[in-house]
Design a protein around this motif. Sequence first.
Motif, PDB file in Angstrom:
ATOM      1  N   LEU A 112    -120.456 -46.761 -65.073  1.00 53.44           N
ATOM      2  CA  LEU A 112    -120.818 -45.548 -64.329  1.00 53.44           C
ATOM      3  C   LEU A 112    -121.904 -45.894 -63.316  1.00 53.44           C
ATOM      4  CD1 LEU A 112    -120.871 -42.356 -63.984  1.00 53.44           C
ATOM      5  CD2 LEU A 112    -122.667 -42.380 -65.740  1.00 53.44           C
ATOM      6  N   ASP A 155    -117.480 -27.286 -70.770  1.00 54.68           N
ATOM      7  CA  ASP A 155    -118.341 -27.764 -69.700  1.00 54.68           C
ATOM      8  C   ASP A 155    -117.917 -27.090 -68.391  1.00 54.68           C
ATOM      9  OD1 ASP A 155    -120.239 -29.171 -68.371  1.00 54.68           O
ATOM     10  OD2 ASP A 155    -119.153 -31.065 -68.351  1.00 54.68           O
ATOM     11  N   ARG A 156    -118.855 -27.040 -67.458  1.00 50.73           N
ATOM     12  CA  ARG A 156    -118.572 -26.533 -66.111  1.00 50.73           C
ATOM     13  C   ARG A 156    -119.210 -27.490 -65.129  1.00 50.73           C
ATOM     14  NH1 ARG A 156    -120.571 -21.510 -67.819  1.00 50.73           N
ATOM     15  NH2 ARG A 156    -122.464 -21.889 -66.609  1.00 50.73           N
ATOM     16  N   HIS A 157    -118.489 -27.921 -64.140  1.00 49.92           N
ATOM     17  CA  HIS A 157    -119.108 -28.782 -63.131  1.00 49.92           C
ATOM     18  C   HIS A 157    -118.303 -28.701 -61.842  1.00 49.92           C
ATOM     19  CE1 HIS A 157    -115.947 -31.742 -63.912  1.00 49.92           C
ATOM     20  NE2 HIS A 157    -116.191 -31.577 -65.214  1.00 49.92           N
ATOM     21  N   LEU A 182    -115.537 -41.915 -70.805  1.00 54.03           N
ATOM     22  CA  LEU A 182    -116.026 -40.679 -70.200  1.00 54.03           C
ATOM     23  C   LEU A 182    -114.860 -39.703 -70.097  1.00 54.03           C
ATOM     24  CD1 LEU A 182    -118.919 -40.123 -68.993  1.00 54.03           C
ATOM     25  CD2 LEU A 182    -117.859 -40.332 -66.769  1.00 54.03           C
ATOM     26  N   ILE A 232    -113.784 -36.743 -68.459  1.00 47.46           N
ATOM     27  CA  ILE A 232    -114.099 -35.840 -67.360  1.00 47.46           C
ATOM     28  C   ILE A 232    -113.038 -34.755 -67.304  1.00 47.46           C
ATOM     29  CG2 ILE A 232    -114.362 -35.659 -64.869  1.00 47.46           C
ATOM     30  CD1 ILE A 232    -116.548 -37.247 -66.125  1.00 47.46           C
ATOM     31  N   PRO A 247    -120.959 -33.330 -64.523  1.00 45.94           N
ATOM     32  CA  PRO A 247    -120.375 -33.183 -65.860  1.00 45.94           C
ATOM     33  C   PRO A 247    -121.399 -33.583 -66.927  1.00 45.94           C
ATOM     34  CG  PRO A 247    -118.877 -34.356 -64.401  1.00 45.94           C
ATOM     35  CD  PRO A 247    -120.171 -34.234 -63.670  1.00 45.94           C
ATOM     36  N   GLU A 248    -121.334 -32.904 -68.035  1.00 44.54           N
ATOM     37  CA  GLU A 248    -122.270 -33.187 -69.126  1.00 44.54           C
ATOM     38  C   GLU A 248    -122.288 -34.647 -69.523  1.00 44.54           C
ATOM     39  OE1 GLU A 248    -121.658 -28.868 -71.253  1.00 44.54           O
ATOM     40  OE2 GLU A 248    -121.352 -30.689 -72.440  1.00 44.54           O
ATOM     41  N   GLU A 249    -121.113 -35.249 -69.575  1.00 40.57           N
ATOM     42  CA  GLU A 249    -121.062 -36.619 -70.055  1.00 40.57           C
ATOM     43  C   GLU A 249    -121.679 -37.597 -69.058  1.00 40.57           C
ATOM     44  OE1 GLU A 249    -117.624 -38.033 -71.907  1.00 40.57           O
ATOM     45  OE2 GLU A 249    -117.524 -36.355 -73.302  1.00 40.57           O
ATOM     46  N   VAL A 250    -121.678 -37.210 -67.784  1.00 38.65           N
ATOM     47  CA  VAL A 250    -122.360 -38.052 -66.804  1.00 38.65           C
ATOM     48  C   VAL A 250    -123.864 -37.981 -67.042  1.00 38.65           C
ATOM     49  CG1 VAL A 250    -122.908 -38.274 -64.347  1.00 38.65           C
ATOM     50  CG2 VAL A 250    -120.539 -37.958 -65.057  1.00 38.65           C
TER      51      VAL A 250
END
Lengths: 505, 505, 505
Positions: free
Chosen positions: A61, A118-120, A263, A265, B469-472
């Motif tokens: 990442l 989650d929201r993004h 990850l 996503i 994103p949360e995982e990021v």
Amino acid sequence: QQQRHPLRYRSECRLDKLNNLEPSRRIEAEAGFTELWDEEEEEFKCAGAIAARHVIRRNGLFLPSFTNAPELVYVVQGSGFHGAVIPGCPETYQSDESSQFQGRGQGRRGEESEQRGDRHQKVRFISEGDVLALPAGVTHWIYNRGQSDLVLVSVLYTANEENQLDENYRQFFLAGNPQQYQQQGGRSRRYEGQGQSQSRRGQQQQGRRRGQQQQQQESFGNIFSGFDDDILSDSFNVENELARRLKGEDDQRGHIVEVRDELRILSPRYERGEQGERESSEHEREREREQREREREREREQRRRRQRGRGSYDNATDAASPNGLEETLCTLRLRENIDNPERADIYNPRGGRITTLNSFSLPVLSNLQLSAERGVLYRNAIVAPHYYMNSHALIYAIRGSARYQVVDDNGQTAFDGELREGQFLVIPQNFVAVKRASEQGFEWIGFRTNDVAMVNPLAGRLSAFRALPEEVIQNAFDISREESRRLKYGREELAVFSPGQRGRQ
Amino acid sequence: QQQRHPLRYRSECRLDKLNNLEPSRRIEAEAGFTELWDEEEEEFKCAGAIAARHVIRRNGLFLPSFTNAPELVYVVQGSGFHGAVIPGCPETYQSDESSQFQGRGQGRRGEESEQRGDRHQKVRFISEGDVLALPAGVTHWIYNRGQSDLVLVSVLYTANEENQLDENYRQFFLAGNPQQYQQQGGRSRRYEGQGQSQSRRGQQQQGRRRGQQQQQQESFGNIFSGFDDDILSDSFNVENELARRLKGEDDQRGHIVEVRDELRILSPRYERGEQGERESSEHEREREREQREREREREREQRRRRQRGRGSYDNATDAASPNGLEETLCTLRLRENIDNPERADIYNPRGGRITTLNSFSLPVLSNLQLSAERGVLYRNAIVAPHYYMNSHALIYAIRGSARYQVVDDNGQTAFDGELREGQFLVIPQNFVAVKRASEQGFEWIGFRTNDVAMVNPLAGRLSAFRALPEEVIQNAFDISREESRRLKYGREELAVFSPGQRGRQ
Amino acid sequence: QQQRHPLRYRSECRLDKLNNLEPSRRIEAEAGFTELWDEEEEEFKCAGAIAARHVIRRNGLFLPSFTNAPELVYVVQGSGFHGAVIPGCPETYQSDESSQFQGRGQGRRGEESEQRGDRHQKVRFISEGDVLALPAGVTHWIYNRGQSDLVLVSVLYTANEENQLDENYRQFFLAGNPQQYQQQGGRSRRYEGQGQSQSRRGQQQQGRRRGQQQQQQESFGNIFSGFDDDILSDSFNVENELARRLKGEDDQRGHIVEVRDELRILSPRYERGEQGERESSEHEREREREQREREREREREQRRRRQRGRGSYDNATDAASPNGLEETLCTLRLRENIDNPERADIYNPRGGRITTLNSFSLPVLSNLQLSAERGVLYRNAIVAPHYYMNSHALIYAIRGSARYQVVDDNGQTAFDGELREGQFLVIPQNFVAVKRASEQGFEWIGFRTNDVAMVNPLAGRLSAFRALPEEVIQNAFDISREESRRLKYGREELAVFSPGQRGRQ
């Protein structure tokens, strides 16, 4: 006696000798590395641009960061996710507990208590052959979700007017502790350069700066590391300990970190039912779906442009939009494939192909003031003598090699040599260039410092010679009418020529 | 050995240490004074801007003048008239003998034989909270018609492309003898600076210039003082004696003069019948009427923009206008109120409010390449960490004070201190800033060097963390999923935060 | 001790002393010569522009070439053909064997076997009073088809953003061996200048460069001379011997060559039947036809602009065009007559006339960022004090002479003298200028560094004084109301004034 040499916004470009350039330094990180070309090279200085190559390993990442210069990225190899933070835009990707994504997630990582989805903001899938356009100041991250390394080559255009700082490239990391990146990359490097390109004043600065660096060696960090814990704690409304984690003080992973688990996503591709199918086939269908989506995006953009004149990043938030969500900056297209042979702009089955991408096909490029060309040249094929009318061209060799000759306004050869895989060659504006692919053929990506860069070929169909009246050619070169006709009509091909026979024995 | 340091349109910005800046010199005049910030400060140099504060006393007239840089003015206190000369435009304000204005004038100053009324271009009423946009080269004057001092703070954007001279700010006066202004203000000051920022060449120039100044000390003057009397006399078709008065040779009043009697400017507000009413109530109604007029102006502009794409100063004279008078450059809106709480763009009853003004709301700003933000922060309230994506920000503290922290790309603190009333702080592009109001609260006006400046908040709703994103977040900071959620959702407020409890005990 | 003088994209303009400038060197060629003004003059440096005058003798051909700077040309005398190569555009002028042109040609030059007609891009007829706009990088050639010398004066705008190289002007020749041109013209000249404007570093470079020049003295040439014969041979698909002719190695004719026989250019004017008529009458009808054609071009452009907002070079290839051929960059208008008295924008039968040409009347100027004004001043007539708001003005005296006075921001006279035929005077942005024609009258062409340059006159109708309220004038100059009225209304003329009586005895 010291006299002033008045400059008007640019010093002299000394370009009588160009070089094929390899990266000059490498910054290692946990899950990949970045290579930077020397920004002090005269060619890069004159073009006002900087070049970099990023290698992100599987599951790596690239931490969220932004720069003061717009960046045009080409995906040389691999695939991954790209996320850009467009401020003020809503989080349009969202899941709930009953979604397939969450179901899958809970199945695999049940140890975490996930009470809600989650929201993004939008996440883009990128893969080999994509061009990615990043306006200055936009925070973005990249994740390698493929099996092989994700290799990106990019040009940062520090001379773009959106950069109001100096010409030094500055990368601001939102996370991690990219100490090595900052010490060696970007601006600070200038202070550590060898005497070669140092002015007396530069050396003084160097001394002073070095002192600073030694004193503050441990203080390099991300953008949060300069704030008080209290301020951070209040800003995020979290306890001091978590706020301190934002600073990444003990983080040794560098600017590309390895994701512990894969990850996951949130992305349209995972929302479909066929989980049992093979990845490859799913991947195919994804590409198709994406292709369709991109077509739709393009259609919307063209509709907008027809309504409003030339669509640009600046007026993307125009109040005239009928629909706040769909028609704004928030849905700006940042990515476009340039490698698909079917999209070639110029194609010669005996020579090769060239595809261009400018602000007409990807409107955000009008903000970056950059455009791109992707070329494939078959063995021994030739690109006719040509010059870039209104831009520099930074050519990166993707595969194979080619012999380049570049000539300046005095008719002198500024470059005559091989450009090999992994090298950059900067062709200054108006300099005349010609290339012949080697036996292995040649593939390149060209970054051009104008969003509607124009090329003028000097031989072949639609060339300058075709545009000139015969008698002008005849008198200009003091040749017969019959010879002028042979110069004018000798090549019926356009820009990309099949291998010649005459000059080779 | 002296080596060249090639620059491309900008030298290096050394911004590792920012300062809260107070004016460095003051130029007195008969009816007020001007304070100038030191244009040699690294921050101002890098931003390509200069700051000034004007105090015009009751009945004072700032003489007609123009500059080589566009100027954005904020009215900190008081009220007055502003007149701008738009060349080629008709005189649209006119009176005749029977008008109330004239009647009043004759009544009070009957000694003058007034045979006909006056005609001149539009005069604008300005008052506290107004932003005034002045394109480069536009002649303008300001008159204090109120009871208190009229205080203006302004930024001159010398780096604007409309300025084709050098980066020095030059003020051209059409009248008076602003000797002190020119000797100390603007360009000539550079030659008189102390050795600190002087090159050897600069010192030579300084010597030479000083010599000139001593010889010609008496010859500073307005733009007419360099012409022959004959030429002036012929140009204006007046006798030599009156022509000579244009030069203002014996004028000792400086650049802000006291009007002998009250200035009776022809303006819609005086055309109404109710002279007997109290000024305050008339003033109120005027404001209302003005409000309505401004709304109408805005409507017209939006109509135009919808027809023509993005309305700008450049195409304001477009031939497509149906009506030559109403739809041209001549009726360009130059002023907008930014202080009215009802117009706030961001409002948090526990934190404060921020109002922005850009080229979408005031189209002339696209010519100035400047925009403004007006902020009010209640006691101890916080503005989340944020950065300006595509502009510098020059912050002027109007009232109260705030603690600022500003961090650079190396994660180092470039500024950590109090910004107090009357001080400027320059926040460079992309540098991350946070502020917390003091116990007295904090009010500021921010000048930004882009007509559509974009801010990216890093905490709270619509922030970069919400977009990721949360995982990021989780992997970037190496924290748990639960912690990443707390960072992401800890603050539901937008940009302006209520005072925190966590970090303060 | 050496200190840094941080610059932001422009060094200081020292403009307290302006000069009327004559060309500083002359480059001879077979059929004409070029005179160049000294690009090191402070005025030209500050304006970012360079001036040249070309004299092409009867039957002379200025070889095809392009430059890194856009160029605005005024035809001072004579007539000829101009050809511009717009890359990617079709060859729209074509003949076949049976055409009149060919018939005529065969009749006169039967020795050549012409099997088919010629095809090439549009050729423009230019004559006295025309302005010709040449974007950067466009290859063009000029041929004198008239009886007298063809005299062109031009300004090259190196500071234009389309030029991404440095500020040096570089001319790239496609043919010939313009050795002298390149050695003395453009960039190389800088290295040979006298010590006066040389820095220490410059002198080192000079030495080094001189060495290079001596070694490589024979290697100056056109853009083909730096390529290998093989590459050229393959590119044009011709034998090596002909390819070598492209390099023009033994060519001694310079950059303007004499056409052996008359150049027979395919052009609408030759397609008509009346060959027996007198040239003059044909010429007349041609002018008429051209006039009509230009009108039609303008109409088409206005139609386009109405559809698309402001028409510019950039969006000229807009997909919205209904017709690919007619409505694109390929038919861009590059030429416009500015000398026709009927087109005057300002006319005073007792004073003279002024005609302006900006991007509203010639849209390609928005790409050049240049505009022009053509003025005629009768004997002793006056142009009122005025300043250019957003541009510099480079004034070239075509005929007669005038006394100029130019005043800077300190009210000091920067220029006070005669401007005579063949001289340039640069009036910097915002500087106030006035001129009075001599007994012989005065004619000039002004090149302005903004495509919509705005002028603000200070006296006469529509002047700044008319725009100011009387009481502002009264108080600013400390004069009576009656005097302020005389200043305001003393001249009813607009910009161009009849000779004055007051100032002259």
